[in-house]
Motif scaffolding. Sequence first.
Motif, PDB file in Angstrom:
ATOM      1  N   THR A   9      -7.860  -5.392  -4.791  1.00 31.02           N
ATOM      2  CA  THR A   9      -7.807  -5.229  -3.338  1.00 31.02           C
ATOM      3  C   THR A   9      -6.395  -4.786  -2.961  1.00 31.02           C
ATOM      4  O   THR A   9      -5.416  -5.475  -3.284  1.00 31.02           O
ATOM      5  CB  THR A   9      -8.148  -6.533  -2.608  1.00 31.02           C
ATOM      6  OG1 THR A   9      -9.424  -7.007  -3.059  1.00 31.02           O
ATOM      7  CG2 THR A   9      -8.204  -6.307  -1.104  1.00 31.02           C
ATOM      8  N   ILE A  10      -6.303  -3.654  -2.301  1.00 27.55           N
ATOM      9  CA  ILE A  10      -5.009  -3.077  -1.936  1.00 27.55           C
ATOM     10  C   ILE A  10      -4.854  -3.147  -0.421  1.00 27.55           C
ATOM     11  O   ILE A  10      -5.703  -2.650   0.324  1.00 27.55           O
ATOM     12  CB  ILE A  10      -4.913  -1.607  -2.390  1.00 27.55           C
ATOM     13  CG1 ILE A  10      -5.189  -1.490  -3.894  1.00 27.55           C
ATOM     14  CG2 ILE A  10      -3.540  -1.021  -2.047  1.00 27.55           C
ATOM     15  CD1 ILE A  10      -5.521  -0.074  -4.338  1.00 27.55           C
ATOM     16  N   PHE A  11      -3.778  -3.777   0.028  1.00 27.65           N
ATOM     17  CA  PHE A  11      -3.454  -3.832   1.455  1.00 27.65           C
ATOM     18  C   PHE A  11      -2.310  -2.863   1.727  1.00 27.65           C
ATOM     19  O   PHE A  11      -1.242  -2.961   1.121  1.00 27.65           O
ATOM     20  CB  PHE A  11      -3.019  -5.241   1.857  1.00 27.65           C
ATOM     21  CG  PHE A  11      -4.133  -6.253   1.857  1.00 27.65           C
ATOM     22  CD1 PHE A  11      -4.901  -6.463   2.993  1.00 27.65           C
ATOM     23  CD2 PHE A  11      -4.412  -6.990   0.719  1.00 27.65           C
ATOM     24  CE1 PHE A  11      -5.929  -7.399   3.000  1.00 27.65           C
ATOM     25  CE2 PHE A  11      -5.442  -7.928   0.709  1.00 27.65           C
ATOM     26  CZ  PHE A  11      -6.207  -8.135   1.858  1.00 27.65           C
ATOM     27  N   THR A  12      -2.542  -1.936   2.648  1.00 25.97           N
ATOM     28  CA  THR A  12      -1.481  -1.031   3.060  1.00 25.97           C
ATOM     29  C   THR A  12      -1.408  -1.031   4.581  1.00 25.97           C
ATOM     30  O   THR A  12      -2.353  -1.432   5.266  1.00 25.97           O
ATOM     31  CB  THR A  12      -1.713   0.397   2.514  1.00 25.97           C
ATOM     32  OG1 THR A  12      -0.558   1.206   2.779  1.00 25.97           O
ATOM     33  CG2 THR A  12      -2.940   1.040   3.133  1.00 25.97           C
ATOM     34  N   LYS A  19       0.734  -6.732   6.678  1.00 25.14           N
ATOM     35  CA  LYS A  19      -0.010  -6.586   5.430  1.00 25.14           C
ATOM     36  C   LYS A  19       0.470  -7.537   4.336  1.00 25.14           C
ATOM     37  O   LYS A  19      -0.339  -8.014   3.535  1.00 25.14           O
ATOM     38  CB  LYS A  19       0.059  -5.143   4.928  1.00 25.14           C
ATOM     39  CG  LYS A  19       1.461  -4.738   4.573  1.00 25.14           C
ATOM     40  CD  LYS A  19       1.551  -3.357   3.982  1.00 25.14           C
ATOM     41  CE  LYS A  19       3.009  -3.055   3.673  1.00 25.14           C
ATOM     42  NZ  LYS A  19       3.647  -4.064   2.814  1.00 25.14           N
ATOM     43  N   THR A  20       1.766  -7.836   4.295  1.00 28.51           N
ATOM     44  CA  THR A  20       2.265  -8.736   3.259  1.00 28.51           C
ATOM     45  C   THR A  20       1.707 -10.144   3.449  1.00 28.51           C
ATOM     46  O   THR A  20       1.264 -10.787   2.489  1.00 28.51           O
ATOM     47  CB  THR A  20       3.806  -8.761   3.266  1.00 28.51           C
ATOM     48  OG1 THR A  20       4.292  -7.467   2.906  1.00 28.51           O
ATOM     49  CG2 THR A  20       4.348  -9.784   2.274  1.00 28.51           C
ATOM     50  N   ASP A  98       0.217  -5.272  -2.518  1.00 24.06           N
ATOM     51  CA  ASP A  98       0.905  -5.147  -1.234  1.00 24.06           C
ATOM     52  C   ASP A  98       1.713  -3.846  -1.285  1.00 24.06           C
ATOM     53  O   ASP A  98       2.686  -3.747  -2.025  1.00 24.06           O
ATOM     54  CB  ASP A  98       1.813  -6.365  -1.035  1.00 24.06           C
ATOM     55  CG  ASP A  98       2.703  -6.255   0.203  1.00 24.06           C
ATOM     56  OD1 ASP A  98       2.424  -5.403   1.066  1.00 24.06           O
ATOM     57  OD2 ASP A  98       3.671  -7.036   0.289  1.00 24.06           O
ATOM     58  N   VAL A  99       1.269  -2.849  -0.497  1.00 21.33           N
ATOM     59  CA  VAL A  99       1.821  -1.499  -0.606  1.00 21.33           C
ATOM     60  C   VAL A  99       2.357  -1.031   0.737  1.00 21.33           C
ATOM     61  O   VAL A  99       1.676  -1.156   1.763  1.00 21.33           O
ATOM     62  CB  VAL A  99       0.747  -0.503  -1.097  1.00 21.33           C
ATOM     63  CG1 VAL A  99       1.365   0.884  -1.291  1.00 21.33           C
ATOM     64  CG2 VAL A  99       0.122  -0.987  -2.393  1.00 21.33           C
ATOM     65  N   MET A 221       5.904 -15.700   5.426  1.00 23.19           N
ATOM     66  CA  MET A 221       7.067 -14.826   5.480  1.00 23.19           C
ATOM     67  C   MET A 221       7.961 -15.133   6.676  1.00 23.19           C
ATOM     68  O   MET A 221       7.478 -15.357   7.780  1.00 23.19           O
ATOM     69  CB  MET A 221       6.636 -13.361   5.550  1.00 23.19           C
ATOM     70  CG  MET A 221       5.746 -12.922   4.399  1.00 23.19           C
ATOM     71  SD  MET A 221       6.501 -13.212   2.765  1.00 23.19           S
ATOM     72  CE  MET A 221       7.930 -12.145   2.871  1.00 23.19           C
ATOM     73  N   GLN A 222       9.264 -15.124   6.436  1.00 24.76           N
ATOM     74  CA  GLN A 222      10.253 -15.279   7.494  1.00 24.76           C
ATOM     75  C   GLN A 222      11.371 -14.261   7.274  1.00 24.76           C
ATOM     76  O   GLN A 222      11.776 -13.999   6.139  1.00 24.76           O
ATOM     77  CB  GLN A 222      10.860 -16.672   7.490  1.00 24.76           C
ATOM     78  CG  GLN A 222       9.936 -17.756   8.036  1.00 24.76           C
ATOM     79  CD  GLN A 222      10.671 -19.083   8.189  1.00 24.76           C
ATOM     80  OE1 GLN A 222      11.434 -19.481   7.312  1.00 24.76           O
ATOM     81  NE2 GLN A 222      10.471 -19.738   9.293  1.00 24.76           N
TER      82      GLN A 222
END
Length: 228
Positions: A9-12, A19-20, A98-99, A221-222
């Motif tokens: 599965t690729i998230f862009t 996305k990250t 994660d792209v 994420m921060q």
Amino acid sequence: MGAEMKRITIFTGHLGSGKTELAINFALSLKERGLPASIVDLDVVNPYFRTRLIKEKLEQLGLTVICPRGEWMRADLPALPPDILGVLEDPARYGVFDVGGDDVGATVLGRFGPLLPPDDYHLWLVVNACRPFTRSKDDIIKMLKSIEKACRLQVTGLVSNTNLGAATGWQTILEGHQVVQDAARLLNLPVVMVAARRDLVEKLRAHLPPGFPVFALNLFMQAPWQEM
């Protein structure tokens, strides 16, 4: 989730799409199902929100994190480790990529296009309709076409992830979701899920069609200035 499970599965998505965060949460959801999941950091665009910055924390949660090592970890160059090939070639492993969503990031993905397992991967565009380059259906379509051209792969679905960070309310998500759906109809693509911070999920579900897939996010994420 409103899509068949596939091994890769690729998230862009563009800067600020989220996305990250989505890739991390999705990889953890695979692990919770008992699947051997790896998350691959191919984001050479955003220096602040990268999976590699919380590698140790994610590994403590049971994920395998693949990213540039040592002095290359914080580099903007596409110094990509050979471990990626292991994820792509091992039929027993699930990989979440994660792209970066600009031309540079998508071009990096294109290097691995010939190695993707045929019919066993998703390429999902994450859309935040509050961001400058994806505020309208036309903007979304333009971005998608640009990414497809750069990586020489076809997007297979959209992820509705409209947010304003900590200021996000369920109404904001719904308004953005309508824009994403409008673009999806023109593209003849599915909206595979709408993502929301976990505390907003139940309220959001009450305003969506019954059974529409809502993906709950825990925030990892921060930005560096938030950690001070």
